[in-house]
Enzyme design. Sequence first.
Site, PDB file in Angstrom:
ATOM      1  CB  CYS A  24      -0.981   0.071   1.046  1.00 34.18           C
ATOM      2  SG  CYS A  24      -0.277   0.242   2.700  1.00 34.18           S
ATOM      3  CG  ASN A  46       4.380  -1.710   5.354  1.00 37.55           C
ATOM      4  OD1 ASN A  46       5.555  -1.996   5.944  1.00 37.55           O
ATOM      5  ND2 ASN A  46       3.588  -2.660   4.895  1.00 37.55           N
ATOM      6  CB  SER A  61       0.477  -3.408   2.811  1.00 40.37           C
ATOM      7  OG  SER A  61       1.188  -2.503   3.527  1.00 40.37           O
ATOM      8  CG  ASP A  68      -5.444   5.023   3.189  1.00 41.89           C
ATOM      9  OD1 ASP A  68      -5.394   4.441   4.001  1.00 41.89           O
ATOM     10  OD2 ASP A  68      -4.441   5.790   2.372  1.00 41.89           O
TER      11      ASP A  68
END
Length: 156
Positions: A11, A14, A18, A125
């Site tokens: 991502c 991190n 992820s 996100d």
Amino acid sequence: MKQSTSVLFVCLGNICRSPTAEAVFRHKAELAGLDIQIDSAGTHGYHIGKQPDNRSQSAGIERGYSFKGLKCRRVDESDFTKFDYILAMDRSNLENLRGMAPVQTHEKIKLFLDFADTEDEEVPDPYYGGKRGFELVLDLIELASDGLIAHINKQQ
């Protein structure tokens, strides 16, 4: 012959998506009896050395996932040859990865939700959102993890 499969989840920083994917997939792969090297990284180095976001950890721990030992890191050039699957959480990171990667490794780079049975194409996100965003991320990651395990099992 290669002994195990390797997967890198990516991502932006991190910090949320992820590492959550790493924790969830590690748990599910272990339950499935798969020998898989699993790691996560970010396309940018905003949080290097930090633990994953507390909200990600709380949501994941509630579902039985461990974030023990996970530390944020940036994607490294060696990752493109080291890993069999390099899975981006969204299109922006997919494009960033392709820009960083040697052309001959582009076929390894995919969206993680390509392995999920969902209409969603990206793991959103949750960093600037509330608890529901972290729950949605977990739901999508669990779906994609199950799909990736099924895919790897078919390949072996």
